[in-house]
Design an enzyme around this catalytic site. Structure first.
Site, PDB file in Angstrom:
ATOM      1  N   LYS A  32       0.858  -1.200   0.000  1.00 47.51           N
ATOM      2  CA  LYS A  32       0.000   0.000   0.000  1.00 47.51           C
ATOM      3  C   LYS A  32       0.889   1.243   0.000  1.00 47.51           C
ATOM      4  O   LYS A  32       1.751   1.403   0.859  1.00 47.51           O
ATOM      5  CB  LYS A  32      -0.911   0.039   1.218  1.00 47.51           C
ATOM      6  CG  LYS A  32      -1.784   1.305   1.253  1.00 47.51           C
ATOM      7  CD  LYS A  32      -2.852   1.224   2.327  1.00 47.51           C
ATOM      8  CE  LYS A  32      -2.438   1.860   3.634  1.00 47.51           C
ATOM      9  NZ  LYS A  32      -2.404   3.338   3.631  1.00 47.51           N
ATOM     10  N   ASP A  59      -3.364   4.311  -2.192  1.00 45.46           N
ATOM     11  CA  ASP A  59      -4.349   4.788  -1.209  1.00 45.46           C
ATOM     12  C   ASP A  59      -4.322   6.313  -1.150  1.00 45.46           C
ATOM     13  O   ASP A  59      -3.745   6.900  -0.235  1.00 45.46           O
ATOM     14  CB  ASP A  59      -3.978   4.163   0.151  1.00 45.46           C
ATOM     15  CG  ASP A  59      -4.868   4.612   1.292  1.00 45.46           C
ATOM     16  OD1 ASP A  59      -5.994   5.065   1.042  1.00 45.46           O
ATOM     17  OD2 ASP A  59      -4.421   4.504   2.451  1.00 45.46           O
ATOM     18  N   LYS A  61      -7.269   8.258  -1.636  1.00 45.85           N
ATOM     19  CA  LYS A  61      -8.569   8.720  -1.108  1.00 45.85           C
ATOM     20  C   LYS A  61      -9.075   9.977  -1.808  1.00 45.85           C
ATOM     21  O   LYS A  61      -9.270  11.025  -1.169  1.00 45.85           O
ATOM     22  CB  LYS A  61      -8.475   8.978   0.398  1.00 45.85           C
ATOM     23  CG  LYS A  61      -8.043   7.778   1.235  1.00 45.85           C
ATOM     24  CD  LYS A  61      -8.109   8.116   2.714  1.00 45.85           C
ATOM     25  CE  LYS A  61      -7.736   6.956   3.614  1.00 45.85           C
ATOM     26  NZ  LYS A  61      -6.293   6.644   3.631  1.00 45.85           N
ATOM     27  N   ASP A  64     -13.396  15.070  -4.614  1.00 43.31           N
ATOM     28  CA  ASP A  64     -13.483  16.386  -5.255  1.00 43.31           C
ATOM     29  C   ASP A  64     -14.724  16.365  -6.147  1.00 43.31           C
ATOM     30  O   ASP A  64     -15.512  15.412  -6.085  1.00 43.31           O
ATOM     31  CB  ASP A  64     -12.198  16.647  -6.071  1.00 43.31           C
ATOM     32  CG  ASP A  64     -11.881  18.142  -6.195  1.00 43.31           C
ATOM     33  OD1 ASP A  64     -12.815  18.924  -6.480  1.00 43.31           O
ATOM     34  OD2 ASP A  64     -10.713  18.516  -6.012  1.00 43.31           O
ATOM     35  N   THR A 119     -11.548   5.844  10.439  1.00 41.79           N
ATOM     36  CA  THR A 119     -11.623   5.311  11.809  1.00 41.79           C
ATOM     37  C   THR A 119     -11.258   6.382  12.839  1.00 41.79           C
ATOM     38  O   THR A 119     -11.501   6.206  14.031  1.00 41.79           O
ATOM     39  CB  THR A 119     -10.706   4.078  11.974  1.00 41.79           C
ATOM     40  OG1 THR A 119      -9.475   4.341  11.316  1.00 41.79           O
ATOM     41  CG2 THR A 119     -11.323   2.840  11.394  1.00 41.79           C
ATOM     42  N   ARG A 211       2.427  -0.925  10.950  1.00 40.81           N
ATOM     43  CA  ARG A 211       3.474  -1.009  11.963  1.00 40.81           C
ATOM     44  C   ARG A 211       3.745  -2.395  12.540  1.00 40.81           C
ATOM     45  O   ARG A 211       4.907  -2.688  12.856  1.00 40.81           O
ATOM     46  CB  ARG A 211       3.177   0.004  13.072  1.00 40.81           C
ATOM     47  CG  ARG A 211       3.438   1.428  12.587  1.00 40.81           C
ATOM     48  CD  ARG A 211       2.711   2.449  13.400  1.00 40.81           C
ATOM     49  NE  ARG A 211       1.268   2.346  13.253  1.00 40.81           N
ATOM     50  CZ  ARG A 211       0.400   3.117  13.891  1.00 40.81           C
ATOM     51  NH1 ARG A 211       0.827   4.015  14.749  1.00 40.81           N
ATOM     52  NH2 ARG A 211      -0.894   2.979  13.677  1.00 40.81           N
TER      53      ARG A 211
HETATM   54  O1  C5P Z   1       0.390   0.871  11.199  1.00 41.76           O
HETATM   55  P1  C5P Z   1      -1.034   0.456  11.010  1.00 41.76           P
HETATM   56  O2  C5P Z   1      -1.207  -1.057  10.887  1.00 41.76           O
HETATM   57  O3  C5P Z   1      -1.977   1.065  12.025  1.00 41.76           O
HETATM   58  O4  C5P Z   1      -1.405   1.058   9.559  1.00 41.76           O
HETATM   59  C1  C5P Z   1      -2.688   0.998   9.017  1.00 41.76           C
HETATM   60  C2  C5P Z   1      -2.699   1.661   7.683  1.00 41.76           C
HETATM   61  O5  C5P Z   1      -4.064   1.714   7.241  1.00 41.76           O
HETATM   62  C3  C5P Z   1      -2.188   3.104   7.669  1.00 41.76           C
HETATM   63  O6  C5P Z   1      -1.571   3.320   6.404  1.00 41.76           O
HETATM   64  C4  C5P Z   1      -3.444   3.926   7.802  1.00 41.76           C
HETATM   65  O7  C5P Z   1      -3.329   5.190   7.197  1.00 41.76           O
HETATM   66  C5  C5P Z   1      -4.452   3.061   7.039  1.00 41.76           C
HETATM   67  N1  C5P Z   1      -5.853   3.276   7.413  1.00 41.76           N
HETATM   68  C6  C5P Z   1      -6.343   3.098   8.710  1.00 41.76           C
HETATM   69  N2  C5P Z   1      -7.665   3.305   8.974  1.00 41.76           N
HETATM   70  C7  C5P Z   1      -8.497   3.688   8.001  1.00 41.76           C
HETATM   71  C8  C5P Z   1      -8.030   3.862   6.694  1.00 41.76           C
HETATM   72  C9  C5P Z   1      -6.678   3.642   6.437  1.00 41.76           C
HETATM   73  O8  C5P Z   1      -5.586   2.731   9.599  1.00 41.76           O
HETATM   74  N3  C5P Z   1      -9.777   3.847   8.270  1.00 41.76           N
END
Ligand code: C5P
Length: 232
Positions: A32, A59, A61, A64, A119, A211
């Site tokens: 991603k 990603d 998003k 517009d 979220t 992460r």
């Molecule tokens: O590090 P982590 O596992 O929390 O990363 C989750 C990824 O998913 C990040 O790139 C974050 O921006 C993305 N994301 C999210 N919640 C959303 C949409 C995207 O955590 N609702």
């Protein structure tokens, strides 16, 4: 496309990203690329990762007016990625325009999914800031139905909503779910989390994991564990 683990490469530049991906010999992760990396490194990073044989979820998003989104999508379609997204809040008309822009002359196109509610938006922000006086889970389901109506392939949602989305929009409507953590891991700033095993059980199609893999002492081992739990 079958189910898979998508690794969120939330890095600031191309060097760090490519050094990270170089560690993966054998199974090449579905990657991603988000706003930070895309705006920092430009479209060349997409081409380079593609050249290395990874599947890509871009990603960005988009949100517009329909005409602008359509034109932006017709640029993104030539990057030859597998999955792109828009905000469902941009309206059904905007999502239809996104699909039009994304479709190549030969009729092929990347998959297109919609973000329902971020979220980071809670019930209070929904009411106070966005002026929406409805329970957030109803708003998420409403946006999922709008995405389906516009002809999109699925939504980004919390793993906790994936089952309901499939019930409302059909089993083939994709659910792409971030907020995944190992049972023995640190949740960090994610509030509502699930393990890869649980996400598999409730029927997520793709889990987005950042992460727990990128910050692990051994990212390749963490990725393999994720794949084992989710696909095994
Ligand atoms: O590090 P982590 O596992 O929390 O990363 C989750 C990824 O998913 C990040 O790139 C974050 O921006 C993305 N994301 C999210 N919640 C959303 C949409 C995207 O955590 N609702």
């Amino acid at each position: 496309m079958g189910k898979d683990v998508i690794v969120a490469c939330d890095f600031p530049n191309a060097e760090t990203t490519l050094a990270f991906l170089d560690r993966f010999q054998g199974r090449k992760p579905f990657v991603k690329i988000g706003m930070e990396l895309f705006y920092g490194a430009g479209p060349d990073i997409v081409r380079e990762i593609r050249k290395r044989g990874h599947r890509i979820f871009l990603d960005l998003k988009l949100h517009d007016i329909p005409n602008t989104v359509k034109k932006a999508m017709s640029v993104l379609r030539d990057l030859d990625v597998d999955l792109v997204n828009v905000h469902a809040a941009g309206t059904v008309r905007m999502m239809e325009a996104a699909l039009e822009g994304l479709t190549r002359p030969d009729g092929t196109r990347p998959l297109l999914i919609a973000v329902t509610q971020l979220t980071s938006t809670d019930q209070e922000a929904l009411e106070q800031d966005l002026g929406v006086e409805r329970p957030i889970d109803q708003v998420v389901m409403h946006y999922a139905r709008c995405a389906k109506k516009a002809g999109l392939d699925g939504v980004v949602c919390s793993p906790l909503e994936a089952e309901k989305v499939h019930t409302a929009c059909g089993a083939e409507f994709l659910t792409v779910t971030p907020g995944v953590r190992f049972a023995d891991g640190d949740a960090g700033d994610q509030k509502r989390v699930m393990t890869p095993t649980e996400a598999k059980k409730i029927g997520s199609d793709y889990i987005v994991v950042g992460r727990p893999i990128t910050a692990a002492d051994d990212p390749v081992a963490a990725y393999r564990r994720c794949v084992r739990e989710f696909l095994g």
